[in-house]
Structures are given as C-alpha cells and as structure tokens.
Write an enzyme that holds these catalytic residues in place. Structure first.
Site, short mmCIF file in Angstrom:
data_model
loop_
_atom_site.label_atom_id
_atom_site.label_comp_id
_atom_site.label_asym_id
_atom_site.label_seq_id
_atom_site.Cartn_x
_atom_site.Cartn_y
_atom_site.Cartn_z
N HIS A 142 67.75 23.39 42.17
CA HIS A 142 66.95 22.18 42.38
C HIS A 142 67.16 21.72 43.82
CE1 HIS A 142 70.80 20.22 41.95
NE2 HIS A 142 70.93 20.72 40.73
N ARG A 184 71.05 20.54 34.48
CA ARG A 184 70.92 20.08 33.09
C ARG A 184 69.79 19.08 32.90
NH1 ARG A 184 76.27 20.89 30.36
NH2 ARG A 184 77.41 22.03 31.90
N HIS A 188 70.68 21.75 45.35
CA HIS A 188 71.16 23.04 45.85
C HIS A 188 70.53 23.37 47.20
CE1 HIS A 188 71.62 23.91 41.38
NE2 HIS A 188 72.84 24.15 41.83
N GLN A 233 83.90 29.78 32.53
CA GLN A 233 84.10 28.34 32.74
C GLN A 233 83.46 27.48 31.65
OE1 GLN A 233 81.90 28.49 36.66
NE2 GLN A 233 81.29 26.44 36.06
O1 PAF Z 1 79.23 24.11 40.40
C1 PAF Z 1 78.82 25.18 39.89
O2 PAF Z 1 77.63 25.43 39.76
C2 PAF Z 1 79.84 26.21 39.40
O3 PAF Z 1 80.94 25.59 38.84
C3 PAF Z 1 80.25 27.20 40.48
C4 PAF Z 1 81.00 26.52 41.62
C5 PAF Z 1 79.04 27.92 41.03
C6 PAF Z 1 81.19 28.26 39.89
O4 PAF Z 1 80.58 28.98 38.86
#
Ligand code: PAF
Length: 283
Positions: free
Chosen positions: A34, A190, A37, A61
């Site tokens: 988006h 999201r 970024h 994660q």
């Molecule tokens: O912030 C994010 O999108 C993620 O946590 C990252 C830093 C790309 C690691 O997967």
C-alpha cells in the site's frame, strides 16, 4: 522490473553491486503493498543506488494458522504498484518458503533484552523470533547498507535495532513515520480485509490516540489508560486488546513520568476478527 524468486539469482546481482561499491537499500515486506510501503521504497530510492523489496509472507512469525492462511497474497498487483515508483532501480525478491528456510521453517531463538516480552510479545507468542529469523536471513542474502521499517510496528523496529546491535550486523536501520489514510487510520495490509462498517469505525483508534497524547500532558499514565479503556468499553464495534504507555527505548510500561524520558502510547484493537495496531509519540 526484475522479480527474483531464487536467492542464487539475486546474490549475483547483489555481489556485482557490492563489487562496484554501489549502495543497496532493503525494504522487507510481506506484500499486499500500500502507499505506506511505497513511502519506504521512495525513501530508500533517495538514499541508495538500488533498492531490493522483499515480498514474503513469513510463516514463522504467525502464531495463528488461520491468520497466515488469510494473509493477502497479491504479487502481481504489488509489482505493478512498485513499477509506479521505479522500474529500473527496484529489484523484487519474492522467494518461496523453501528458498528462505531450506526445508526447515523454524525460528531461531533470540534475546532482545526483554523488548520481546512487552505488548505484542504477550499476545503473539514466538512472533518476534520469527521476525528476527527472517529479517536476519534477508540481511545475509541482500547485504544491504540500509534497511527501512515503518514505525507502525514500532516494537518490531526497536527489536530489529537490538538484533543488529547484538549480532553486529553491518546495516543501518532507518525508521520511517507512520503513513495514514486521510481519516487517520494507519495504513496496513490488513485494512483491505475490514468490512465497510469496521472500516468506517477504525479511525476512532487514531482519534483516541491523539486525545490520549493531549491528556498525557497533564495526567498520569494510569489516568490516561483508564480514560482510553473507558472510551473503548463504550464503543459498539471496536474491541480494545491493550493500550499501554511505555518508555520509547526500553518499551517498559511507564511507572512514574519523568521529563527526561521519551514515551509512546501503543494500542491493539480488534475490528471484528481483524487485529489493528497503532502508536503515537507522546513527548
Ligand atoms: O513488518 C513486516 O511486514 C514483517 O514483519 C517483516 C519485517 C517484513 C518480516 O517478515
């Protein structure tokens, strides 16, 4: 625009740039890009010769399988968006899980000096080990001079700074301001999953954070927290998970205010089944 799916191909390019002493910026993402970024990418382009944008939904994660499965994957659209910023100077690295983890998608265990036990760490078990593992891997592959992270995930940003310091990784971490919709809602991948009524309600989060900042000028952290909790208890759609005022460096919850220290308020809210986070600098 080059899109690399295998590290071997990317390594060749990176090594060539390194040999010529040309700077590389890295913007790690999980895709579903988006404007937030794109701001990171623009900043990185202004400060580096080439910018690698990694697009990888990192399985280690996620503490909830469902969240991992539902995470939006929109590579084609992401590449089109990146092209609007630069066709020649952005390299996309969109690896498979195997390319990153080589058949062993498990997190390394980190010691982030306690940063990992606060806030998100309490609610998302193993999350920061997963983030640390994948970001360290990206640093090893891309060997960037600078890496760019948004302040929306402020705890993540501090944890990555800690990791780089403790593991002596030669990369400069650049934190970038939160990018918001015109109604104040912090931009997040999201947000696209919010149902219309929740999308309409969500700006209440930032509105409350701004009011909390104002109140923190004259009131204790405890009183401000009580006030925020009360605001959300009256809200019909949004459910507060936590609101915490912490010291910016250590992320420890504030006990007694001192004007020598810097503070930030952090919030996590459920809008239906979508978890939204945000934060604000208080002084
Ligand atoms: O912030 C994010 O999108 C993620 O946590 C990252 C830093 C790309 C690691 O997967």
């Amino acid at each position: 625009m080059e899109v690399y799916t295998e590290k071997q191909q990317l390594l060749k390019v990176v090594e060539d740039l390194k040999a010529k002493n040309l700077s590389i910026g890295l913007v790690p993402t999980m895709g579903a890009l988006h404007q937030g970024h794109l701001q990171l990418v623009k900043r990185a382009l202004g400060e580096n010769y080439k910018v690698v944008v990694s697009i990888f939904v990192n399985p280690t994660q996620f503490d909830k399988k469902d969240d991992l499965e539902k995470y939006p994957r929109t590579l084609e659209n992401d590449v089109s968006l990146l092209k609007t910023v630069s066709k020649a100077d952005v390299l996309v690295y969109a690896p498979t899980v195997d390319d990153i983890y080589e058949g062993h998608a498990v997190s390394e265990k980190f010691d982030f000096d306690g940063l990992e036990f606060e806030m998100e760490g309490k609610f998302r078990h193993g999350h920061f080990d997963g983030v640390g593992t994948v970001v360290k891997r990206f640093f090893e592959i891309v060997k960037p001079h600078k890496a760019y992270f948004g302040e929306k995930d402020f705890q993540q940003l501090q944890i990555i700074r800690k990791m780089v310091e403790k593991h002596r990784i030669p990369v400069k971490i650049v934190g970038c301001k939160i990018h918001r919709e015109s109604n104040g809602l912090a931009m997040s991948s999201r947000n696209t999953r919010l149902k219309p009524e929740y999308k309409k309600a969500a700006p209440f989060i930032y509105k409350t954070l701004k009011a909390a900042k104002e109140k923190f000028g004259t009131k204790s952290a405890g009183k401000v927290t009580e006030w925020v909790e009360n605001q959300f208890s009256k809200h019909e759609l949004l459910e507060l998970e936590y609101f915490i005022i912490s010291e910016t460096e250590t992320l420890k919850p504030v006990k007694r205010k001192s004007n020598k220290k810097r503070y930030r308020a952090f919030i996590a809210v459920y809008a239906d089944d979508i978890r939204l986070i945000d934060n604000i600098a208080l002084n």
